[in-house]
Scaffold this motif. Structure first.
Motif, PDB file in Angstrom:
ATOM      1  N   ASP A 156      45.332 -24.597   9.270  1.00 48.47           N
ATOM      2  CA  ASP A 156      44.020 -23.959   9.294  1.00 48.47           C
ATOM      3  C   ASP A 156      43.141 -24.107   8.236  1.00 48.47           C
ATOM      4  OD1 ASP A 156      44.135 -22.957  11.959  1.00 48.47           O
ATOM      5  OD2 ASP A 156      44.655 -21.035  11.123  1.00 48.47           O
ATOM      6  N   ARG A 157      43.525 -24.354   7.053  1.00 49.15           N
ATOM      7  CA  ARG A 157      42.563 -24.884   6.017  1.00 49.15           C
ATOM      8  C   ARG A 157      42.615 -26.226   5.680  1.00 49.15           C
ATOM      9  NH1 ARG A 157      43.730 -19.928   1.665  1.00 49.15           N
ATOM     10  NH2 ARG A 157      43.115 -18.353   3.111  1.00 49.15           N
ATOM     11  N   GLY A 158      43.053 -27.070   6.614  1.00 44.18           N
ATOM     12  CA  GLY A 158      43.207 -28.676   6.480  1.00 44.18           C
ATOM     13  C   GLY A 158      41.732 -29.290   6.601  1.00 44.18           C
ATOM     14  N   LYS A 217      46.838 -34.986  -0.298  1.00 40.49           N
ATOM     15  CA  LYS A 217      47.227 -33.738  -0.136  1.00 40.49           C
ATOM     16  C   LYS A 217      47.665 -33.757   1.367  1.00 40.49           C
ATOM     17  CE  LYS A 217      45.984 -28.864  -0.207  1.00 40.49           C
ATOM     18  NZ  LYS A 217      45.012 -28.013  -0.725  1.00 40.49           N
ATOM     19  N   ARG A 260      42.715 -33.706  -8.064  1.00 38.99           N
ATOM     20  CA  ARG A 260      42.561 -32.169  -8.341  1.00 38.99           C
ATOM     21  C   ARG A 260      43.479 -31.172  -7.323  1.00 38.99           C
ATOM     22  NH1 ARG A 260      37.515 -29.313  -8.624  1.00 38.99           N
ATOM     23  NH2 ARG A 260      38.497 -27.092  -8.288  1.00 38.99           N
ATOM     24  N   SER A 261      43.200 -31.588  -6.052  1.00 38.84           N
ATOM     25  CA  SER A 261      43.554 -30.907  -4.881  1.00 38.84           C
ATOM     26  C   SER A 261      45.111 -30.984  -4.630  1.00 38.84           C
ATOM     27  CB  SER A 261      42.661 -31.467  -3.713  1.00 38.84           C
ATOM     28  OG  SER A 261      43.257 -30.964  -2.454  1.00 38.84           O
ATOM     29  N   LEU A 267      47.109 -29.277  -7.787  1.00 39.16           N
ATOM     30  CA  LEU A 267      47.257 -27.871  -7.370  1.00 39.16           C
ATOM     31  C   LEU A 267      48.329 -27.657  -6.362  1.00 39.16           C
ATOM     32  CD1 LEU A 267      43.571 -26.764  -7.681  1.00 39.16           C
ATOM     33  CD2 LEU A 267      45.478 -25.899  -9.113  1.00 39.16           C
ATOM     34  N   PHE A 310      36.968 -24.857  -1.742  1.00 38.32           N
ATOM     35  CA  PHE A 310      37.616 -25.918  -2.196  1.00 38.32           C
ATOM     36  C   PHE A 310      38.115 -25.140  -3.390  1.00 38.32           C
ATOM     37  CE2 PHE A 310      38.439 -29.728  -4.624  1.00 38.32           C
ATOM     38  CZ  PHE A 310      39.163 -30.613  -3.871  1.00 38.32           C
ATOM     39  N   PRO A 311      39.271 -25.677  -3.780  1.00 41.78           N
ATOM     40  CA  PRO A 311      40.635 -26.283  -3.292  1.00 41.78           C
ATOM     41  C   PRO A 311      41.427 -25.241  -2.404  1.00 41.78           C
ATOM     42  CG  PRO A 311      41.206 -26.200  -5.439  1.00 41.78           C
ATOM     43  CD  PRO A 311      39.962 -25.620  -5.259  1.00 41.78           C
ATOM     44  N   GLU A 312      40.886 -24.221  -2.353  1.00 43.02           N
ATOM     45  CA  GLU A 312      41.661 -23.323  -1.345  1.00 43.02           C
ATOM     46  C   GLU A 312      41.711 -24.076   0.064  1.00 43.02           C
ATOM     47  OE1 GLU A 312      41.190 -18.757  -0.030  1.00 43.02           O
ATOM     48  OE2 GLU A 312      40.400 -19.397  -1.987  1.00 43.02           O
ATOM     49  N   TYR A 313      40.634 -24.440   0.649  1.00 46.47           N
ATOM     50  CA  TYR A 313      40.235 -25.006   1.866  1.00 46.47           C
ATOM     51  C   TYR A 313      40.347 -26.660   1.212  1.00 46.47           C
ATOM     52  CZ  TYR A 313      39.923 -21.167   4.734  1.00 46.47           C
ATOM     53  OH  TYR A 313      39.916 -19.916   5.485  1.00 46.47           O
TER      54      TYR A 313
END
Ligand SMILES: Cc1cc2nc3c(=O)[nH]c(=O)nc-3n(C[C@H](O)[C@H](O)[C@H](O)COP(=O)(O)OP(=O)(O)OC[C@H]3O[C@@H](n4cnc5c(N)ncnc54)[C@H](O)[C@@H]3O)c2cc1C
Ligand SMILES: Cc1cc2nc3c(=O)[nH]c(=O)nc-3n(C[C@H](O)[C@H](O)[C@H](O)COP(=O)(O)OP(=O)(O)OC[C@H]3O[C@@H](n4cnc5c(N)ncnc54)[C@H](O)[C@@H]3O)c2cc1C
Ligand code: SF4
Ligand code: SF4
Ligand code: FES
Lengths: 282, 467
Positions: free
Chosen positions: A40-42, A68, A267-268, A271, B274-277
């Motif tokens: 869902d956040r993809g 990611k 970065r993504s 994390l 972003f970057p949570e999404y």
């Protein structure tokens, strides 16, 4: 939700998912792709359709872990599901009788060239395939591609299997030898590999098709992020392609655009590696 | 009845500009009960009801305002929803100043009634009520007819809801992974909260409508296949989603976005989280948005919120010709957006890595009125100048996506790519197929898309019942 029916690890970093998606399976053709979201956040990412089973209602994709999304996907097991799966998108590869067709593929793209080789073979062409890998351990589907090829050449960068070197070497030799009257070259793989395959065939004036892989969002012609210059004209890869005449592609522009989010992607991924229990190793 | 005519409308509480420039929360906070009552009391309940005639779907405005004033809120909801299935949306984004409010009788002497704000108040009141207290919508007994609605924007949602209420079995097929069309992917959260759109989508589902996402019609199935598959009617509400570009040199440098891409990343994919999404977006220090419509305002105001230091609207005509809603232009100005009128980009220059650096522009002058009645801009000779930019958003407008028309036999389109449909009935040139909304008109408004869908529903329903 779309269920992963089977999962296969083709190499440590290249995986195959067979996904339950009957509507897509019904229409899939060689050369088309799907846009998927892992959760869902993809992010929405495109993957080429590597195979389909209309009876079973499944579609197969093969992906390589690079960032990611693809690493997240790699943590999923058979029986689990992904959030979204839209397709079949893009135009199918134009299948015709060309005489001899040379299929050139590198890395994960072996999976995507198989249905094309199969379709070309079924259309009555002589198929010569060239597949390249970094080394023997990263190799997969030699037997599958051979099944649809009259001749198969394997290269590895380090010479650990088949011929040492990159795919453009046997490609050039084949064209130089004049042994085959080559009607079409289809080259699919990393952008650099497609660019050099294109440069290799150009002096011989052999028609060459590549399957471009720019950044995409919707995959339906709505956003324009996938625009590429083909013979100086802007085209949207997701609806006008993904196949284009290799000799008309502005490769440098494509490669620059693919690098748009390098910093953010890094970065993504970092994390995510920190937060995920497996420490990023799946 | 009001004691004495009050010519000033009750102000809308808003987030302070400094504060809201740093968040994506809704800018306009909505009336409190006392605000709504005070505003409703200003309405003089005209016999002529010119306000209703100004509304493209003919909302019974005096009646709902009266109910509101008498504190009969459920009654107000019922009146409103009788004509407008999406009041929470229209109350927020309708260009009221050129529709219902423009013709309100009070407008001649002072400020017209803030009809949109009252509509929003009633809709938000309803949304806050517990589900159990809401009356069940009346649904006609099943007719046994099957209807396919393609696209889930305001046109598709309206058509689906109304056909379902008439007892037909309705399926919506939507290309994206979320239903709602432009309301979800285009209009930003700070103007159109997604929970409101989601509530409307859920309402449509509660009527028995099945929504299938991830379904690109033209690819997964063609309209002809849908008809052959046992559907008795098809409604096309596929919108106008194909972005236009400037077609000038350098337009493919990194950092140059179509407004569709920019807004989709921000709104649909939540790049502001972003970057949570997972979806990224890069907004530099200096942003130039090309265009003067609502879309341009939205992109500029998103850029402000994403941390850009200087945000420009570059528009080739002057302030008076700008098609954007006045309220949104004012909001943008308050948030620090800088307007460069009578300016047109001619060329982009990039750096060695392929990122846009500079935009070359020319100044324009207004010449003779063009086909649209607006004075058309002409280039001022020798006026070239350069602007440093990190990000450019091209908001020149959109045309319908050709995916459906090119795969449907017998469906005529115009030169502009819009689907040909009868204005009164929504009938296309293909039997069994109706169309409405942006796909027919080109980019227009939420309420006009809904109006077109309602007219199509009347025609489809008659067709199905006569079958
Ligand atoms: C038509 C098409 C077909 C493709 N088929 C395959 C396939 O069959 N198998 C496979 O392994 N890969 C395929 N790719 C590439 C695949 O989409 C990317 O590897 C994937 O998006 C990377 O996402 P990530 O989050 O893991 O990596 P990230 O760290 O986000 O990105 C790594 C690189 O992938 C590219 N990329 C990132 N986001 C996107 C995006 N939304 N769309 C496209 N590219 C992106 C960028 O160049 C980026 O630098 C295809 C791409 C296209 C356009
Ligand atoms: C940024 C922005 C701001 C705006 N601001 C305002 C405003 O303030 N006030 C106002 O009144 N109007 C505004 N508009 C215009 C308004 O949003 C549109 O006029 C309205 O949404 C049109 O509705 P529609 O249902 O015709 O199409 P859309 O809302 O575009 O919906 C069409 C849907 O169909 C889907 N679709 C398309 N092709 C296919 C296919 N082949 N198969 C399946 N599904 C498909 C799309 O994905 C989409 O979800 C704005 C528009 C934008 C872009
Ligand atoms: S739907 Fe729009 S035009 Fe009609 S009354 Fe409501 S705000 Fe006014
Ligand atoms: S025209 Fe204005 S004042 Fe008259 S009924 Fe309509 S909203 Fe009220
Ligand atoms: S991916 Fe959006 S237009 Fe091609």
């Amino acid at each position: 939700m779309y269920q992963i029916v089977t999962r296969e690890d083709l190499t440590p970093e290249i995986h195959l998912f067979e996904i339950m998606a009957p509507d897509v399976a019904k229409k899939a053709q060689a050369g088309q792709f799907v846009v998927i979201r892992a959760d869902d956040r993809g992010e929405r990412i495109p993957l080429t359709i590597a195979d389909w089973n209309r009876q079973k209602g499944t579609v197969t994709v093969v992906f390589m872990e690079v960032g990611k999304t693809t690493r997240k996907l790699a943590t999923l097991k058979a029986g689990e599901s992904i959030a979204n799966f839209a397709g079949p998108l893009g135009l199918p590869t134009h299948i015709d009788k060309y005489g001899t067709v040379v299929c050139v593929a590198g890395g994960f793209a072996i999976a995507t060239i198989v249905p094309i080789a199969r379709a070309m073979k079924e259309a009555g062409n002589k198929v010569v395939s060239i597949m390249g890998f970094r080394n023997k351990n990263l190799m997969f589907w030699e037997d599958r591609l051979r099944q649809f090829s009259d001749e198969l050449i394997v290269t590895t960068d380090d010479g650990s299997y088949g011929r040492k070197g990159v795919v453009t070497i046997p490609l050039k030799e084949l064209l130089e030898s004049g042994k085959e009257k080559v009607g079409l070259v289809v080259a699919i793989g990393p952008t650099v590999m497609m660019k050099f395959s294109s440069l290799t065939t150009q002096p011989f004036g052999v028609k060459t098709i590549v399957s471009l892989n720019p950044i995409m969002v919707d995959g339906t012609g709505m956003c324009g992020v996938c625009r590429v210059s083909i013979g100086g004209v802007t085209k949207f890869t997701c609806v006008d392609g993904p196949d284009f005449d290799a000799h008309k592609v502005d490769w440098d522009e494509l490669m620059a655009r693919q690098r748009t989010y390098l910093d953010e992607e890094k970065r993504s991924l970092e994390l995510w590696k920190q937060s995920c229990s497996c420490g990023g190793k799946t | 009845m009001p004691e004495k005519l009050n010519l000033n409308r009750v102000a809308m509480p808003k987030q302070e500009p400094k504060m809201r420039a740093g968040n994506f929360n809704e800018v306009a906070l909505g009336y409190q009960a006392e605000d709504a009552l005070a505003e409703a009391r200003r309405c003089i309940q005209c016999k002529k009801r010119s306000c209703t005639q100004g509304c493209p779907v003919g909302v019974d405005i005096p009646e709902f305002i009266l109910a509101l004033r008498e504190n009969k809120m459920s009654e107000a909801v019922k009146i409103l929803k009788g004509k407008n299935a999406l009041p929470g949306i229209c109350g927020r984004v309708c260009p009221q100043e050129t529709q219902c409010e423009e013709v309100c009788a009070l407008g001649k002497k002072g400020a017209p009634i803030a009809i949109g704000r009252l509509e929003r108040y009633v809709a938000d009141w309803e949304l806050a009520q517990p589900a159990s207290s809401k009356p069940k919508p009346e649904i006609a007994p099943p007719t046994g007819k099957k209807v396919m609605v393609v696209g889930s924007g305001p046109a598709g949602l309206t058509a689906a809801a109304d056909m379902a209420k008439r007892g037909h079995k309705v399926t919506i097929r939507e290309a994206l992974h979320v239903a709602g069309g432009v309301l979800m992917y285009g209009i930003p959260e700070f103007r159109m909260p997604k929970r409101i759109v989601q509530a409307e989508v859920d309402y449509v589902k509660s009527l028995g409508v099945e929504i299938k996402l991830d379904s690109v019609i033209g690819k997964i199935a063609t309209v002809d296949e849908i008809l052959a598959d046992g559907y008795d009617a098809v409604f096309l509400g596929t919108g106008a989603g194909l972005p236009m570009f400037l077609r000038i040199p350098g337009e493919n440098y990194n950092g140059i976005y179509s407004a569709n891409e920019f807004l989709t990343r921000v709104n649909l994919m939540k790049a502001y989280l972003f970057p949570e999404y997972d979806t990224p977006l890069r907004v530099g220090k200096r942003v130039a948005v090309i265009g003067g419509g609502n879309v341009a305002m939205d992109a500029a105001r998103c850029s402000v919120r994403l941390g850009a230091q200087e945000v420009y609207i570059v528009y080739r005509r002057s302030r008076t010709e700008m098609p954007a809603r006045r309220e949104e232009v004012e909001n943008a100005e308050e948030e620090g957006v800088i307007f460069k009128f009578l300016t047109n980009p001619e060329k982009f220059y990039g750096d060695e890595k392929g990122w846009v650096k500079t935009m070359e522009c020319v100044e324009m002058e207004l010449g003779e009125p063009d086909a649209s009645g607006r004075r058309s801009p002409v280039v001022k000779k020798g006026s070239e100048f350069k602007m440093d930019v990190d990000t450019v958003v091209v908001a020149l407008g959109t045309t319908p996506n050709p995916l459906v028309p090119t795969t449907t036999k017998g469906l005529d389109t115009t030169k502009k790519g819009t689907v040909v449909a009868d204005e009164a009935s929504g009938k296309t040139t293909k039997s069994g197929v109706w169309a409405g909304g942006d796909v027919v008109t080109g980019s227009a408004t939420v309420i006009s898309a809904m109006g077109a869908a309602k007219r199509a529903v009347a025609s489809m329903d008659a067709f199905l019942k006569g079958q």
